[in-house]
Write an enzyme that holds these catalytic residues in place. Structure first.
Site, PDB file in Angstrom:
ATOM      1  N   TRP A 148      -2.700  -2.869  -1.635  1.00 20.50           N
ATOM      2  CA  TRP A 148      -2.166  -4.212  -1.862  1.00 20.50           C
ATOM      3  C   TRP A 148      -2.934  -5.106  -0.909  1.00 20.50           C
ATOM      4  CZ3 TRP A 148       0.566  -8.281   0.350  1.00 20.50           C
ATOM      5  CH2 TRP A 148       1.320  -9.071  -0.518  1.00 20.50           C
TER       6      TRP A 148
ATOM      7  N   ASN B  84      -2.295   2.316   5.585  1.00 25.51           N
ATOM      8  CA  ASN B  84      -1.304   1.266   5.323  1.00 25.51           C
ATOM      9  C   ASN B  84      -1.135   0.486   6.608  1.00 25.51           C
ATOM     10  OD1 ASN B  84      -0.931   2.439   2.877  1.00 25.51           O
ATOM     11  ND2 ASN B  84       1.229   2.977   3.188  1.00 25.51           N
ATOM     12  N   GLY B  85      -0.964  -0.825   6.503  1.00 26.07           N
ATOM     13  CA  GLY B  85      -0.766  -1.642   7.700  1.00 26.07           C
ATOM     14  C   GLY B  85      -1.905  -2.613   7.881  1.00 26.07           C
TER      15      GLY B  85
ATOM     16  N   HIS C 109      36.265 -34.127   2.534  1.00 26.56           N
ATOM     17  CA  HIS C 109      35.968 -35.079   1.458  1.00 26.56           C
ATOM     18  C   HIS C 109      36.287 -34.486   0.086  1.00 26.56           C
ATOM     19  CE1 HIS C 109      34.233 -37.832   4.339  1.00 26.56           C
ATOM     20  NE2 HIS C 109      33.567 -36.797   4.856  1.00 26.56           N
TER      21      HIS C 109
ATOM     22  N   LYS D 220      24.881 -15.234  -3.371  1.00 29.87           N
ATOM     23  CA  LYS D 220      24.860 -13.757  -3.369  1.00 29.87           C
ATOM     24  C   LYS D 220      26.210 -13.227  -3.831  1.00 29.87           C
ATOM     25  CE  LYS D 220      21.714 -12.861  -3.389  1.00 29.87           C
ATOM     26  NZ  LYS D 220      20.428 -13.472  -3.343  1.00 29.87           N
TER      27      LYS D 220
ATOM     28  N   GLU E 248      23.159 -19.752   0.290  1.00 29.58           N
ATOM     29  CA  GLU E 248      22.658 -18.453  -0.139  1.00 29.58           C
ATOM     30  C   GLU E 248      23.779 -17.401  -0.099  1.00 29.58           C
ATOM     31  OE1 GLU E 248      20.380 -17.394  -1.772  1.00 29.58           O
ATOM     32  OE2 GLU E 248      20.153 -15.284  -1.332  1.00 29.58           O
TER      33      GLU E 248
ATOM     34  N   CYS F 234       0.800  -1.218   0.000  1.00 22.36           N
ATOM     35  CA  CYS F 234       0.000   0.000   0.000  1.00 22.36           C
ATOM     36  C   CYS F 234       0.842   1.281   0.000  1.00 22.36           C
ATOM     37  CB  CYS F 234      -0.878   0.016   1.236  1.00 22.36           C
ATOM     38  SG  CYS F 234      -1.906  -1.434   1.386  1.00 22.36           S
TER      39      CYS F 234
ATOM     40  N   LYS G  53      15.788 -10.464 -13.653  1.00 18.57           N
ATOM     41  CA  LYS G  53      15.004 -10.546 -12.415  1.00 18.57           C
ATOM     42  C   LYS G  53      13.982 -11.686 -12.493  1.00 18.57           C
ATOM     43  CE  LYS G  53      13.965  -9.125  -8.312  1.00 18.57           C
ATOM     44  NZ  LYS G  53      14.905  -9.576  -7.265  1.00 18.57           N
TER      45      LYS G  53
ATOM     46  N   ARG H 239       5.881  -0.004  -5.476  1.00 21.97           N
ATOM     47  CA  ARG H 239       5.659  -0.834  -4.307  1.00 21.97           C
ATOM     48  C   ARG H 239       4.781  -2.048  -4.616  1.00 21.97           C
ATOM     49  NH1 ARG H 239       6.218   2.381   0.496  1.00 21.97           N
ATOM     50  NH2 ARG H 239       4.572   1.263   1.516  1.00 21.97           N
TER      51      ARG H 239
ATOM     52  N   GLU I 193      26.878 -13.967  -7.667  1.00 23.01           N
ATOM     53  CA  GLU I 193      26.036 -13.291  -8.670  1.00 23.01           C
ATOM     54  C   GLU I 193      26.296 -11.788  -8.762  1.00 23.01           C
ATOM     55  OE1 GLU I 193      21.749 -13.600  -8.288  1.00 23.01           O
ATOM     56  OE2 GLU I 193      21.840 -13.430  -6.126  1.00 23.01           O
TER      57      GLU I 193
HETATM   58  C1  AGP Z   1      18.390 -14.419  -6.639  1.00 19.91           C
HETATM   59  O1  AGP Z   1      19.318 -13.536  -6.140  1.00 19.91           O
HETATM   60  C2  AGP Z   1      18.557 -14.762  -8.032  1.00 19.91           C
HETATM   61  N1  AGP Z   1      18.596 -13.630  -8.866  1.00 19.91           N
HETATM   62  C3  AGP Z   1      17.839 -15.964  -8.569  1.00 19.91           C
HETATM   63  O2  AGP Z   1      18.530 -17.077  -8.094  1.00 19.91           O
HETATM   64  C4  AGP Z   1      16.343 -16.149  -8.251  1.00 19.91           C
HETATM   65  O3  AGP Z   1      16.180 -16.422  -6.902  1.00 19.91           O
HETATM   66  C5  AGP Z   1      15.795 -17.306  -9.111  1.00 19.91           C
HETATM   67  O4  AGP Z   1      15.888 -16.974 -10.464  1.00 19.91           O
HETATM   68  C6  AGP Z   1      14.379 -17.664  -8.767  1.00 19.91           C
HETATM   69  O5  AGP Z   1      13.512 -16.591  -9.004  1.00 19.91           O
HETATM   70  P1  AGP Z   1      12.054 -16.557  -8.432  1.00 19.91           P
HETATM   71  O6  AGP Z   1      12.161 -16.547  -6.941  1.00 19.91           O
HETATM   72  O7  AGP Z   1      11.465 -15.301  -8.981  1.00 19.91           O
HETATM   73  O8  AGP Z   1      11.355 -17.785  -8.904  1.00 19.91           O
END
Ligand code: AGP
Length: 609
Positions: A74, A100-101, A505, A486, A482, A2, A604, A27, A489
């Site tokens: 939203w 909002n909230g 191993h 990060k 993760e 929102c 994205k 948003r 990438e």
């Molecule tokens: C995350 O930092 C990445 N850009 C990528 O791994 C992403 O998480 C993946 O493509 C999955 O996307 P989604 O969550 O939109 O399905």
């Protein structure tokens, strides 16, 4: 999510409100509306869908009024629809409210208001505020006092702006746990949930604190504290250009989004504990159906897959349901064992990842119930799942997921708690205790964000490396994956993650003098084992960066750099430990001159196979 905008001044309100709402579009929202004072009445116009649709409708009205409020909604309580879009009005349509909230006690308030003769036109939690203000106003309170008295009855989070046809040219507003900013301009006064909504009109702003109120007129703004006493505010001048404004003053979206994470945790948890029990209505499964679930698959890609790795520990640990986590591109091409009592949880920030969608379709054909966890309302994942939990991250712009990852982890934690609650594996008081500790992580993340000196120092030591290893055990292993993703990438530095016990191993062969090993070494039942693995690496010359629990003095003997984070129960360390790893990756990427928001070769949304 929102957005609020309000204006009272000498100019026509309509274009200012629409312009502000457009700036808030990033948003994410599902409907929009405005209330404008026109010839002594409030004219309220709502539209489902985009602000553009609202703008188009408004062109037919040509409102010339100079005071009004606007909102992008939203959906939380009540589906996305024109009736549920804000502003909401009192019975006599003389008072309009945007919010909002989440008002957590709205059901009880609504019932009482209906019993007192109020008529409701929406399914929202917000509408109770319009009726409460109406009651107080009818008893003789001013609009400002009516809002104050109304908020005393509210439980939950809110940013509120209110107008009344009976007090022309006045907007009153307040907030609790939801941001609200007041703007003081040459042509009038402004209020918005984000500075960006008013930046074209004024750059002199006052950020309201919880419990503060403001009364805006075209000439001035009065500010009042929680105690009702007037105070002189500190006016800040914002000199950001528009690009920076969209980033909320941060140098990049990634950092802005990392800093939004405490809010994401709070929003994701808001309204989930109802009468002492956990509730996720959107799942659309009866308690009996949930109780029958005997196998869970979490399917996802990339960062969302890592959220699944964390969920496996929680679902198996608390609900004792066998859980497999699988990359969607693998799941879709094999023949997993699925029965009608299998629950498939599809996790996707964008809600449109091709492999995840294909896996959902396949799972449904095989008879599974599918829950989606996504950040995008109405996305294909949401539409094609039997039930959906929306993460409350707001639109995520940086390609590297940060805040949506945390939203996924918190949502999956709620799901694990719900399954444990339904199956009777956790008692209600245990669920409540865990929920409250989960909620505390919002503040713990804030603490981590306050001082990043140790993170920056560790990043500076690793910036020239050509490769790095991330290790941990249990929750620490899941978080390490993760952390490594990060880093690679956004900084293009090669990084791998391993359960720390796997080092000997194979991966330990990589280690020579100065090789960075980033260890999640928070206090947990496997802490001593992690320390042994660090000693093995150290003996071979590794440069150790340890994420450790505040107060752990032992770790200093084994690590070159220690990044302390607040003490939390091990199961919640996924939330807290992820944050320094995000900041660590970003710091290295910045030092290497990389574009952290738009890393090369990445998109994205991955909508192709
Ligand atoms: C995350 O930092 C990445 N850009 C990528 O791994 C992403 O998480 C993946 O493509 C999955 O996307 P989604 O969550 O939109 O399905």
């Amino acid at each position: 999510m929102c957005g609020i905008v309000g204006y009272t001044g000498s100019k026509s309100a309509q274009p200012i409100l629409v312009g502000g709402l457009k700036r808030l579009e990033y948003r994410g929202y599902d409907s929009a509306g405005v209330a404008i004072e026109q010839d002594g009445e409030l004219e309220v116009v709502h539209r489902k869908g985009k602000v553009e649709a609202l703008e188009h409708t408004l062109l037919h009205f040509h409102f010339t009024g100079t005071c009004g409020i606007g909102h992008t909604r939203w959906a939380t309580h009540g589906r996305p629809s024109e009736a549920n879009a804000h502003p909401h009005t009192s019975c006599d349509a003389q008072i309009a409210v945007v919010h909002n909230g989440i008002i957590e006690n709205f059901a009880e308030l609504r019932e009482n208001l209906i019993a007192r003769g109020h008529h409701f036109t929406s399914e929202t939690d917000t509408e109770v505020v319009a009726h409460l203000v109406e009651e107080e106003y009818a008893r003789g309170a001013s609009l400002l006092d009516a809002l104050r008295l109304a908020t005393q009855q509210l439980v939950g989070a809110y940013a509120l702006a209110v107008v009344s046809a009976k007090e022309p040219g006045v907007i009153v507003c307040t907030r609790k746990d939801s941001p609200l900013v007041v703007g003081v301009g040459e042509d009038g006064s402004f209020v918005a949930s984000d500075i960006i909504a008013m930046i074209e009109e004024t750059r002199d702003v006052v950020v309201l604190s919880d419990g503060q109120f403001a009364r805006l007129t075209s000439e001035s703004v009065e500010f009042y504290g929680e105690d009702g006493n007037a105070f002189e505010p500190i006016i800040s001048h914002v000199d950001w250009d528009l690009d920076v404004a969209e980033k909320g003053g941060y140098p990049d979206f990634m950092l802005k989004e990392i800093h939004e994470q405490p809010r994401v945790i709070r929003d994701t948890l808001a309204g989930r504990l109802v009468n002492g029990a956990l509730s996720i209505d959107e799942l659309d499964l009866s308690v009996e159906e949930l109780n029958l679930i005997d196998r869970v698959y979490v399917i996802a890609c990339g960062t969302s897959y890592h959220a699944g790795l964390i969920a496996k520990n929680l679902i198996e640990g608390w609900a004792r349901i066998p859980t497999e986590v699988e990359v969607a591109s693998e799941f879709r091409y094999r023949n997993p064992i699925i029965t009608p009592t299998t629950l498939v949880v599809a996790v996707s920030q964008s809600g449109e990842t091709a492999d995840t969608l294909a896996a959902i379709r396949d799972a449904r054909v095989k008879g599974a119930r599918v829950f989606g966890i996504t950040n995008v309302v109405g996305s294909p994942v949401a539409r094609e799942s039997d039930g959906v939990i929306y993460t409350k991250a707001n639109k995520e712009i940086a390609v590297a997921s940060t805040k949506s990852f945390l939203g996924q982890v918190v949502s999956l934690t709620l799901l694990a708690l719900l399954l444990a609650q339904v199956k009777g594996k956790l008692k209600m008081n245990q669920v409540r205790l865990l929920f409250s500790e989960l909620a505390d992580t919002a503040h713990q993340v804030e603490t981590i964000l306050e001082d990043t000196t140790a993170i920056d120092r560790a990043a500076a030591a690793c910036v020239d490396a050509t490769s790095a290893l991330f290790v941990g055990r249990g929750m620490g292993a899941a978080i390490s994956y993760e952390g490594a993703l990060k880093l690679k990438e956004i900084s293009y530095l090669h990084a791998e993650a391993y359960p720390a016990g796997e080092m000997k191993h194979g991966p330990i062969a990589l280690i020579d003098e100065g090789f960075p090993v980033i260890a999640v070494a928070t206090k947990s039942p496997v802490y001593d084992k992690v320390i042994s693995n660090l000693q093995e690496s150290k003996a071979r010359g590794a440069m150790i960066v340890a994420i450790a629990t505040e107060g752990d003095e032992e770790i200093v003997k084994h690590a070159d750099h220690v990044i302390y984070i607040p003490k939390v129960r091990d199961v919640f360390s996924a939330i807290t430990a992820s944050v320094p790893l995000q900041l660590f990756a970003r710091a290295i990427a910045i030092k290497r001159g990389c574009d952290v928001d738009q890393p090369r070769n990445l998109a994205k949304s991955v909508t192709v196979e």
